[in-house]
Design an enzyme around this catalytic site. Structure first.
Site, PDB file in Angstrom:
ATOM      1  N   ASP A  50       0.835  -1.197   0.000  1.00  0.00           N
ATOM      2  CA  ASP A  50       0.000   0.000   0.000  1.00  0.00           C
ATOM      3  C   ASP A  50       0.875   1.255   0.000  1.00  0.00           C
ATOM      4  O   ASP A  50       1.882   1.323   0.712  1.00  0.00           O
ATOM      5  CB  ASP A  50      -0.859  -0.024   1.276  1.00  0.00           C
ATOM      6  CG  ASP A  50      -1.824   1.140   1.346  1.00  0.00           C
ATOM      7  OD1 ASP A  50      -2.778   1.147   0.567  1.00  0.00           O
ATOM      8  OD2 ASP A  50      -1.600   2.054   2.178  1.00  0.00           O
ATOM      9  N   GLU A  79       1.942  -0.365  -4.947  1.00  0.00           N
ATOM     10  CA  GLU A  79       0.898   0.586  -5.340  1.00  0.00           C
ATOM     11  C   GLU A  79       1.504   1.968  -5.561  1.00  0.00           C
ATOM     12  O   GLU A  79       1.860   2.669  -4.613  1.00  0.00           O
ATOM     13  CB  GLU A  79      -0.205   0.679  -4.278  1.00  0.00           C
ATOM     14  CG  GLU A  79      -1.408   1.476  -4.790  1.00  0.00           C
ATOM     15  CD  GLU A  79      -1.950   2.533  -3.840  1.00  0.00           C
ATOM     16  OE1 GLU A  79      -2.960   3.154  -4.178  1.00  0.00           O
ATOM     17  OE2 GLU A  79      -1.344   2.762  -2.771  1.00  0.00           O
TER      18      GLU A  79
HETATM   19  C1  AAO Z   1      -9.310   8.146   6.053  1.00  0.00           C
HETATM   20  C2  AAO Z   1     -10.170   9.372   5.842  1.00  0.00           C
HETATM   21  C3  AAO Z   1      -9.308  10.631   5.844  1.00  0.00           C
HETATM   22  C4  AAO Z   1      -8.497  10.713   7.128  1.00  0.00           C
HETATM   23  C5  AAO Z   1      -7.665   9.459   7.274  1.00  0.00           C
HETATM   24  C6  AAO Z   1      -6.867   9.401   8.565  1.00  0.00           C
HETATM   25  O1  AAO Z   1     -10.864   9.254   4.601  1.00  0.00           O
HETATM   26  O2  AAO Z   1     -10.166  11.764   5.757  1.00  0.00           O
HETATM   27  O3  AAO Z   1      -7.637  11.837   7.096  1.00  0.00           O
HETATM   28  O4  AAO Z   1      -8.550   8.303   7.246  1.00  0.00           O
HETATM   29  O5  AAO Z   1      -7.710   9.362   9.667  1.00  0.00           O
HETATM   30  C7  AAO Z   1      -7.848   4.653   2.377  1.00  0.00           C
HETATM   31  C8  AAO Z   1      -8.920   5.674   2.024  1.00  0.00           C
HETATM   32  C9  AAO Z   1      -8.696   6.977   2.766  1.00  0.00           C
HETATM   33  C10 AAO Z   1      -8.565   6.725   4.260  1.00  0.00           C
HETATM   34  C11 AAO Z   1      -7.349   5.825   4.428  1.00  0.00           C
HETATM   35  C12 AAO Z   1      -7.033   5.510   5.887  1.00  0.00           C
HETATM   36  O6  AAO Z   1      -8.910   5.912   0.637  1.00  0.00           O
HETATM   37  O7  AAO Z   1      -9.836   7.812   2.534  1.00  0.00           O
HETATM   38  O8  AAO Z   1      -8.403   7.955   4.942  1.00  0.00           O
HETATM   39  O9  AAO Z   1      -7.636   4.567   3.776  1.00  0.00           O
HETATM   40  O10 AAO Z   1      -8.105   4.923   6.531  1.00  0.00           O
HETATM   41  C13 AAO Z   1      -3.226   8.618  -2.889  1.00  0.00           C
HETATM   42  C14 AAO Z   1      -2.098   7.653  -2.594  1.00  0.00           C
HETATM   43  C15 AAO Z   1      -2.510   6.204  -2.705  1.00  0.00           C
HETATM   44  C16 AAO Z   1      -3.799   5.930  -1.931  1.00  0.00           C
HETATM   45  C17 AAO Z   1      -4.853   6.872  -2.466  1.00  0.00           C
HETATM   46  C18 AAO Z   1      -6.195   6.686  -1.755  1.00  0.00           C
HETATM   47  O11 AAO Z   1      -1.003   7.918  -3.450  1.00  0.00           O
HETATM   48  O12 AAO Z   1      -1.460   5.412  -2.160  1.00  0.00           O
HETATM   49  O13 AAO Z   1      -4.417   8.235  -2.242  1.00  0.00           O
HETATM   50  N1  AAO Z   1      -4.197   4.528  -1.995  1.00  0.00           N
HETATM   51  C19 AAO Z   1      -3.884   3.588  -0.889  1.00  0.00           C
HETATM   52  C20 AAO Z   1      -5.013   2.618  -0.606  1.00  0.00           C
HETATM   53  C21 AAO Z   1      -6.184   3.354   0.009  1.00  0.00           C
HETATM   54  C22 AAO Z   1      -5.786   3.879   1.380  1.00  0.00           C
HETATM   55  C23 AAO Z   1      -4.383   4.329   1.431  1.00  0.00           C
HETATM   56  C24 AAO Z   1      -3.507   4.222   0.380  1.00  0.00           C
HETATM   57  C25 AAO Z   1      -3.874   4.760   2.748  1.00  0.00           C
HETATM   58  O14 AAO Z   1      -5.299   1.873  -1.734  1.00  0.00           O
HETATM   59  O15 AAO Z   1      -7.320   2.538   0.105  1.00  0.00           O
HETATM   60  O16 AAO Z   1      -6.637   4.996   1.738  1.00  0.00           O
HETATM   61  O17 AAO Z   1      -3.470   3.562   3.428  1.00  0.00           O
HETATM   62  C26 AAO Z   1      -3.531  11.818  -7.062  1.00  0.00           C
HETATM   63  C27 AAO Z   1      -2.208  11.184  -6.748  1.00  0.00           C
HETATM   64  C28 AAO Z   1      -2.373   9.862  -6.064  1.00  0.00           C
HETATM   65  C29 AAO Z   1      -3.274   9.997  -4.864  1.00  0.00           C
HETATM   66  C30 AAO Z   1      -4.614  10.605  -5.277  1.00  0.00           C
HETATM   67  C31 AAO Z   1      -5.477  10.809  -4.043  1.00  0.00           C
HETATM   68  O18 AAO Z   1      -4.198  11.048  -8.090  1.00  0.00           O
HETATM   69  O19 AAO Z   1      -1.481  11.008  -7.937  1.00  0.00           O
HETATM   70  O20 AAO Z   1      -1.099   9.392  -5.645  1.00  0.00           O
HETATM   71  O21 AAO Z   1      -3.490   8.689  -4.296  1.00  0.00           O
HETATM   72  O22 AAO Z   1      -4.379  11.851  -5.918  1.00  0.00           O
HETATM   73  O23 AAO Z   1      -6.704  11.209  -4.418  1.00  0.00           O
HETATM   74  C32 AAO Z   1      -5.954  12.566 -11.593  1.00  0.00           C
HETATM   75  C33 AAO Z   1      -4.456  12.404 -11.526  1.00  0.00           C
HETATM   76  C34 AAO Z   1      -4.078  11.403 -10.445  1.00  0.00           C
HETATM   77  C35 AAO Z   1      -4.690  11.858  -9.165  1.00  0.00           C
HETATM   78  C36 AAO Z   1      -6.163  11.762  -9.321  1.00  0.00           C
HETATM   79  C37 AAO Z   1      -6.903  12.111  -8.050  1.00  0.00           C
HETATM   80  O24 AAO Z   1      -6.501  11.532 -12.356  1.00  0.00           O
HETATM   81  O25 AAO Z   1      -3.954  11.973 -12.772  1.00  0.00           O
HETATM   82  O26 AAO Z   1      -2.686  11.289 -10.361  1.00  0.00           O
HETATM   83  O27 AAO Z   1      -6.618  12.623 -10.350  1.00  0.00           O
HETATM   84  O28 AAO Z   1      -8.047  11.328  -7.939  1.00  0.00           O
END
Ligand code: AAO
Length: 461
Positions: A189, A220
């Site tokens: 992750d 990831e």
């Molecule tokens: C939760 C709450 C938060 C709170 C937190 C702590 O929602 O409000 O602050 O707890 O209390 C998952 C959930 C999160 C959750 C977290 C922990 O999705 O909502 O937070 O568990 O419980 C980035 C990362 C990537 C990550 C992704 C979600 O790089 O690693 O965000 N994925 C993994 C898991 C996921 C998990 C975590 C990581 C954390 O698969 O399930 O989170 O363990 C851009 C960036 C990406 C970035 C996204 C985020 O993407 O490039 O790197 O991903 O933004 O939105 C265009 C762009 C594209 C961009 C995209 C945005 O298409 O080309 O690059 O738009 O959508």
């Protein structure tokens, strides 16, 4: 290195998102082994936070409290039993591991294994980790800054410092324990949020699997272009997620002409031997990371076409998504009982799933295409035909695939296959195809819901 899934050459895994260990064991025995799946990506197996507001969201699994193996999916004993039962029928287990961080700031209490914690004090006695093992707090708000992405906090999640030797050792201890228990590898992750050299240092501390060979790794890394961090920085560490392919598959299904260019190295897409590919994942199916038009189980006909094409095509190592139903609430956890415990996966008499579990991996065009991918491994696409939203191609002299966007196709094509009668995999042999002495076959599709035909040498007859 780190790219061998250790499953006797089989070519596709399934992510049984949020399934309990006992249900996964049953699925290995009753379904996955029959269909030729290589293995299962499981939800995080270690101790995580418990949220009641919102009630048991899926994402609590991504906030670790310790590396004790007690989670919402089951106990350590149940995990071990599942790994062994799957192994016995030829299936391997790949554990989703959260190594970048621990629980988010502002939280304290007790985790699923009973360990106490206090994030604001950086106190995780179940490991133990203390303040010195974490980066100083700063939030990621600029993906254009690679230092910030690696050293600051992803959505307030307490960011471990993997440059610290003690942290590396604790993580390696956790992974080595899973290796001892029979896991074949890991989905890492938020690998994008860790320095590649730190991941490398951790990988170097890992044992070979008990039967020999290095563990499998899928990192990831969301790289859709336009940011400094690229998948290429991680390919020496194993497979790397290729999120651009989700977009490409979506564009292809909506206009088959786009399939011509489904893998675009001009876009910087990851070389096939390190690309970990999927139609959607647990995040982008609910718009949590990774943008673009993503096809999901909510549009079954399109989803079947995207998945079948992905399995027929000669790109990457495939992960099939298996979801539970959700509506507009993207935080909603898996189907649960009154006490918030996860419901059993119900299997209906017709082989579909019930009680809120979708089980895309059981849909015929997906499940049956796994045998296709296994049969054509190592071959290239040939005899390519793509006209009027009808696509067809061979994979070497091992298999032939055809699909029609509007549900109808009636054309005679070169298949590249030896003469004979073949069974259509999608309809479990209800349709037969005859290849003549010159390799030609009359390809007919008349099926609106599953407009696909696929057949292989050595398949059912
Ligand atoms: C939760 C709450 C938060 C709170 C937190 C702590 O929602 O409000 O602050 O707890 O209390 C998952 C959930 C999160 C959750 C977290 C922990 O999705 O909502 O937070 O568990 O419980 C980035 C990362 C990537 C990550 C992704 C979600 O790089 O690693 O965000 N994925 C993994 C898991 C996921 C998990 C975590 C990581 C954390 O698969 O399930 O989170 O363990 C851009 C960036 C990406 C970035 C996204 C985020 O993407 O490039 O790197 O991903 O933004 O939105 C265009 C762009 C594209 C961009 C995209 C945005 O298409 O080309 O690059 O738009 O959508």
């Amino acid at each position: 290195e780190y790219t061998d899934p250790h499953c006797d050459g089989k070519q596709a895994i399934v992510h049984l998102f949020e399934w309990k260990w006992s249900d996964i064991a049953n699925e290995c025995e009753q379904f996955l082994s029959q269909k030729g799946f290589c293995g299962v990506q499981i939800s995080p197996a270690n101790e995580h936070i418990i949220k009641t507001n919102p009630p048991a969201p899926w994402w609590e699994r991504y906030q670790p409290i310790s590396y004790k193996l007690d989670s919402r999916s089951g106990t350590e004993a149940e995990l071990v039993d599942m790994i062994q039962r799957c192994r016995k029928v030829g299936l391997r287990i790949y554990v989703d591991v959260v190594l970048n961080h621990m629980a988010g700031l502002g939280q304290s209490g007790v985790g699923t294994a009973g360990s106490s914690f206090n994030s604001d004090n950086y106190d995780f006695p179940g490991v133990p980790f203390t303040r010195e093992h974490f980066h100083k707090h700063c939030e990621i708000n600029n993906y254009g800054d690679a230092n910030q992405v690696r050293n600051c906090y992803l959505v307030a999640l307490t960011d471990l410092d993997q440059g610290n030797e003690y942290v590396r050792n604790k993580i390696a201890e956790f992974l080595n324990r899973l290796i001892d228990l029979g896991a074949a590898g890991f989905r890492v992750d938020a690998a994008k949020h860790m320095w590649p050299q730190d991941i490398q240092a951790i990988e170097q501390k890992l044992k070979d699997l008990p039967e020999g060979g290095r563990p499998f790794f899928a990192h990831e890394v969301i790289d859709q272009g336009g940011e400094p961090i690229t998948t290429g920085e991680y390919t020496s560490l194993g497979y790397v997620t290729e999120f651009r392919y989700c977009i490409k598959l979506g564009e292809g299904v909506h206009n088959f002409g786009n399939f011509d260019n489904a893998v675009d190295y001009g876009w910087g897409m990851t070389p096939s031997d390190h690309a970990f590919v999927f139609v959607d994942n647990h995040d982008n199916q609910r718009s949590h990371g990774g943008g673009g038009h993503i096809i999901t189980h909510k549009t079954p006909r399109d989803y079947k076409m995207a998945s079948a094409f992905m399995l027929a095509n000669d790109y990457g190592f495939v992960r099939i998504m298996s979801s539970y139903e959700f509506g507009s609430n993207t935080e909603q956890g898996p189907p649960h009982n009154g006490d918030l415990s996860t419901k059993d996966v119900r299997i209906n008499a017709d082989g579909s799933c019930g009680d809120g579990w979708v089980c895309e991996h059981r849909w015929a065009p997906i499940a049956n295409m796994v045998a296709f991918r296994n049969a054509v491994v190592g071959t290239n696409k040939g005899n390519y035909y793509n006209q009027n939203n009808q696509i067809a191609f061979s994979r070497g002299n091992k298999g032939f695939f055809a699909m029609a966007r509007d549900g109808h196709m009636d054309v005679t094509l070169q298949t590249g296959l030896p003469p004979g009668q073949y069974c259509d995999l999608i309809t479990d042999c209800a349709t037969k195809i005859t290849v003549d002495g010159s390799g030609m076959a009359h390809i007919v599709i008349n099926n609106n819901e599953e407009p696909i035909v696929a057949f292989i040498v050595g398949g059912p007859t």
